[in-house]
Design a protein around this motif. Structure first.
Motif, PDB file in Angstrom:
ATOM      1  N   TRP A  31      35.861  40.325  43.245  1.00  0.00           N
ATOM      2  CA  TRP A  31      35.390  41.402  42.691  1.00  0.00           C
ATOM      3  C   TRP A  31      33.870  41.318  43.040  1.00  0.00           C
TER       4      TRP A  31
ATOM      5  N   TYR B   3      34.098  37.459  39.995  1.00  0.00           N
ATOM      6  CA  TYR B   3      33.395  38.371  40.357  1.00  0.00           C
ATOM      7  C   TYR B   3      32.283  37.790  41.058  1.00  0.00           C
TER       8      TYR B   3
ATOM      9  N   CYS C 169      36.161  49.771  34.899  1.00  0.00           N
ATOM     10  CA  CYS C 169      35.478  48.573  34.435  1.00  0.00           C
ATOM     11  C   CYS C 169      34.497  48.887  33.078  1.00  0.00           C
TER      12      CYS C 169
ATOM     13  N   HIS D  52      23.605  38.815  39.727  1.00  0.00           N
ATOM     14  CA  HIS D  52      22.257  39.406  40.638  1.00  0.00           C
ATOM     15  C   HIS D  52      21.397  38.159  40.374  1.00  0.00           C
TER      16      HIS D  52
ATOM     17  N   ARG E  99      32.910  47.056  46.340  1.00  0.00           N
ATOM     18  CA  ARG E  99      31.566  46.856  46.287  1.00  0.00           C
ATOM     19  C   ARG E  99      31.066  45.632  47.216  1.00  0.00           C
TER      20      ARG E  99
ATOM     21  N   ILE F 124      22.472  40.318  31.787  1.00  0.00           N
ATOM     22  CA  ILE F 124      22.411  39.711  33.124  1.00  0.00           C
ATOM     23  C   ILE F 124      21.921  39.965  33.917  1.00  0.00           C
TER      24      ILE F 124
ATOM     25  N   TRP G  91      19.729  42.080  35.126  1.00  0.00           N
ATOM     26  CA  TRP G  91      18.682  42.973  34.920  1.00  0.00           C
ATOM     27  C   TRP G  91      17.525  42.749  33.935  1.00  0.00           C
TER      28      TRP G  91
ATOM     29  N   HIS H 259      31.444  38.617  31.473  1.00  0.00           N
ATOM     30  CA  HIS H 259      29.853  38.587  32.049  1.00  0.00           C
ATOM     31  C   HIS H 259      29.296  37.439  31.040  1.00  0.00           C
TER      32      HIS H 259
ATOM     33  N   ASP I 184      30.095  42.836  44.043  1.00  0.00           N
ATOM     34  CA  ASP I 184      29.054  44.052  43.197  1.00  0.00           C
ATOM     35  C   ASP I 184      27.629  44.161  43.771  1.00  0.00           C
TER      36      ASP I 184
ATOM     37  N   PHE J 170      37.424  41.262  31.602  1.00  0.00           N
ATOM     38  CA  PHE J 170      36.170  41.207  32.454  1.00  0.00           C
ATOM     39  C   PHE J 170      35.153  40.260  31.683  1.00  0.00           C
TER      40      PHE J 170
ATOM     41  N   GLU K 147      32.781  53.048  36.760  1.00  0.00           N
ATOM     42  CA  GLU K 147      32.199  51.958  35.710  1.00  0.00           C
ATOM     43  C   GLU K 147      31.967  52.714  34.262  1.00  0.00           C
TER      44      GLU K 147
HETATM   45  O1  FHN Z   1      24.543  45.785  37.733  1.00  0.00           O
HETATM   46  C1  FHN Z   1      25.807  45.139  37.464  1.00  0.00           C
HETATM   47  C2  FHN Z   1      26.035  45.246  36.082  1.00  0.00           C
HETATM   48  O2  FHN Z   1      25.352  44.182  35.439  1.00  0.00           O
HETATM   49  C3  FHN Z   1      27.635  44.931  35.935  1.00  0.00           C
HETATM   50  O3  FHN Z   1      27.863  43.568  36.516  1.00  0.00           O
HETATM   51  C4  FHN Z   1      28.414  45.871  36.325  1.00  0.00           C
HETATM   52  C5  FHN Z   1      29.913  45.450  36.278  1.00  0.00           C
HETATM   53  O4  FHN Z   1      30.555  46.563  36.959  1.00  0.00           O
HETATM   54  N1  FHN Z   1      27.995  46.090  37.914  1.00  0.00           N
HETATM   55  C6  FHN Z   1      26.666  46.418  38.255  1.00  0.00           C
HETATM   56  C7  FHN Z   1      26.509  47.941  37.892  1.00  0.00           C
HETATM   57  O5  FHN Z   1      27.193  48.606  38.456  1.00  0.00           O
END
Ligand code: FHN
Length: 585
Positions: free
Chosen positions: A216, A164, A286, A122, A247, A73, A75, A62, A218, A60, A271
């Motif tokens: 993927w 993702y 993950c 996000h 998701r 990232i 948040w 990020h 989210d 994975f 997670e």
């Molecule tokens: O808010 C996201 C977080 O930053 C990250 O990407 C995870 C990865 O599964 N998914 C969210 C939190 O559940």
């Protein structure tokens, strides 16, 4: 596989439209689905799921301009970093050390078989030059199409590429929620317009960088199934064997977090924890190799033992593991993370047959470790030797031979009561001793058997002075007496003292305690504890100690009591216990 994913509102619309069919308001979803197939997700073909399951272990990633700040990232937008500043970061984003072939080489050296990268998190920033926004890599000094280079490198390197894509977009004016944390409401919200934008982007991902192993998704937040199901259907039309996680949208009537949604997509996504044993619904844990998803200076890096145990317990539960790295702002994966991944890869180089292409079980994970299987062979991953041997429930198949993967002797006493496995200490391996049990028939045909600790506290009524976020179903004291190594009693952050107690139902002779403290959060948190028993109204101490850690074991007494309490007198952070076990001796 066909899923009937339909909110009651939608069902009502469909039935109202049907009208003449005289369908009652409670028409069986199957009938309604037949009448309105566009409201169901047909799911991925079974062979695609089987292929994805066989890969077992992926990387994975990020990554984005946020790496310039070292904060999380998405948040940190509007939290550690003011929104205006965060949204300008891309104008300084120039990761000239980015080398897709090096990232792929790192993943391969780790034994990873697929890769999933945050194409848009996000914060809305896109790591590819999208036709529908300027807030993308094309607008940065770097300018190169990261996804094009990475997908090509994956193909060249022989590992599979996935993307993702964050459904929520706190930057885009049309997505109803914004920063910080998706908690604000945008006056410019227009979910129809955002759905159009999202569909255009995911189409770009599939058609430009595909075929993708997985899309993927989210954090869908307010993006509900009436948008999500048609969007997923569009995806599957573009690439019929694509796999979609759970998701992509918020299912009607969702009770828990998106990662738990079992009626959405092709697999479930526990997670930062190892999922529970499940051979029916595909799942993938993950987890971060450090603590933050995106790069963070001096972040805590998981030990090799932690990583291997997570991988083994995930595969033992029949799940995949997606282990996350956060590259730096100049485009590198930190050397210490590369080194850790190489160690995992070296371990898999010797023991990979017990992970790749296996299924979980037939012994469900327990304090001993976990088991995987392939054809007529069971791989017993022994992570701990409580009492110097491993005692397991009986198998309906005969063990015809036993050994130790990588060399060594294993003795197995098999009776109708169960199996007792011995391996001389000299033959045990660091971290995981993999005992091979060859059977006189297919291992997968065996009904999974729950390992039982034999603890007198298992299943007992349990209460506690504090439970994390009052989520007893997830983190209550019952999770410390369920013989499940993937669940735990947890307390609120900042808790320094707490107790959990069990009611054994009747006065019971006890003389040994095994306490397994969850230490993956940077070591044990307990500094002083006491074990007490009560028959009448007074508690009397039977054992006192300082640290607990993993699989703490101590004899005492013996005493006879009905109520037993573990009191944490001093902790540096909220105490959390995987298993609390009591034995007669
Ligand atoms: O808010 C996201 C977080 O930053 C990250 O990407 C995870 C990865 O599964 N998914 C969210 C939190 O559940």
């Amino acid at each position: 596989m066909t899923r009937i994913c339909m909110s009651l509102a939608l069902l009502g619309i469909v039935l109202f439209t049907i009208g003449t069919a005289g369908a009652s308001a409670a028409a069986a979803p199957a009938e309604a689905a037949a009448a309105a197939p566009e409201l169901t997700d047909p799911g991925a073909p079974a062979e695609a799921i089987a292929h994805w399951r066989g890969l077992r272990f992926g990387m994975f990633i990020h990554w984005g301009p946020v790496a310039l700040t070292g904060h999380e990232i998405g948040w940190s937008r509007g939290r550690e970093t003011p929104i205006k500043e965060y949204d300008q970061l891309y104008k300084r984003f120039n990761p000239t050390d980015f080398n897709a072939d090096e990232w792929v080489a790192t993943a391969k050296a780790a034994g990873m078989k697929y890769m999933v990268i945050t194409t848009k998190h996000h914060d809305g920033f896109c790591l590819w030059p999208s036709d529908v926004t300027d807030y993308d890599i094309g607008g940065s000094p770097f300018g190169r199409d990261v996804l094009k280079e990475l997908s090509a490198a994956c193909r060249k390197g022989g590992i599979e590429f996935g993307t993702y894509y964050s459904v929520c977009d706190w930057h885009h004016p049309a997505f109803p929620r914004g920063s910080p944390g998706g908690r604000t409401k945008k006056p410019t919200a227009d979910l129809d317009a955002y759905d159009k934008y999202l569909r255009a982007q995911v189409k770009e991902l599939v058609t430009r960088y595909g075929p993708l192993l997985v899309l993927w998704f989210d954090v869908p937040q307010v993006y509900t199934e009436d948008y999500g199901i048609p969007m997923v259907r569009m995806l599957r039309g573009l690439q019929p064997n694509i796999i979609v996680n759970n998701r992509a949208y918020a299912a009607a009537g969702r009770k828990k977090g998106f990662s738990h949604q079992t009626q959405v997509g092709d697999y479930t996504t526990p997670e930062q924890r190892v999922g529970g044993f499940d051979r029916d619904r595909p799942w993938e844990t993950c987890m971060t190799i450090c603590r933050q998803w995106a790069w963070k200076p001096n972040d805590t890096l998981k030990s090799l033992e932690q990583c291997i145990q997570i991988l083994v317990r995930t595969a033992g539960g029949d799940g995949n593991l997606l282990l996350n790295v956060g590259p730096t702002a100049d485009g590198r994966i930190e050397k210490r993370q590369i080194d850790r991944l190489k160690q995992i890869g070296d371990w898999l180089g010797t023991y990979g047959e017990s992970i790749y292409g296996t299924r979980g079980g037939p012994f469900k994970p327990g304090p001993f470790g976990a088991s995987t299987c392939k054809a007529n062979r069971v791989y017993l991953h022994v992570l701990a030797w409580p009492g110097g041997e491993v005692r397991l429930p009986p198998l309906p198949r005969k063990v015809t031979a036993a050994g130790v993967l990588g060399g060594g002797k294993a003795e197995v006493d098999q009776t109708d009561e169960g199996l007792v496995v011995h391996v001389p200490e000299s033959d045990r391996k660091d971290i995981d001793t993999i005992v091979t049990l060859d059977l006189d028939g297919p291992a997968l045909a065996i009904e999974p058997v729950a390992w039982s600790s034999g603890s007198l506290a298992t299943g007992a009524k349990a209460t506690a002075s504090n439970v994390f976020a009052k989520q007893a179903r997830e983190y209550g004291p019952a999770k410390a007496v369920d013989d499940d190594q993937t669940t735990r009693w947890a307390t609120d952050a900042g808790t320094r003292e707490a107790w959990m107690q069990v009611d054994l139902g009747k006065p019971t002779a006890i003389g040994r305690a095994v306490i397994d403290e969850a230490t993956r959060f940077g070591g044990g948190r307990v500094r002083k504890f006491r074990l007490e028993v009560r028959n009448g109204k007074d508690w009397e101490p039977v054992l006192e100690g300082t640290t607990i850690g993993r699989n703490f074991e101590k004899t005492f007494g013996p005493v006879t009591a009905r109520h037993v309490r573990l009191t944490i007198l001093e902790a540096v952070e909220g105490p959390t216990i995987w298993e609390f076990q009591l034995f007669a001796k």
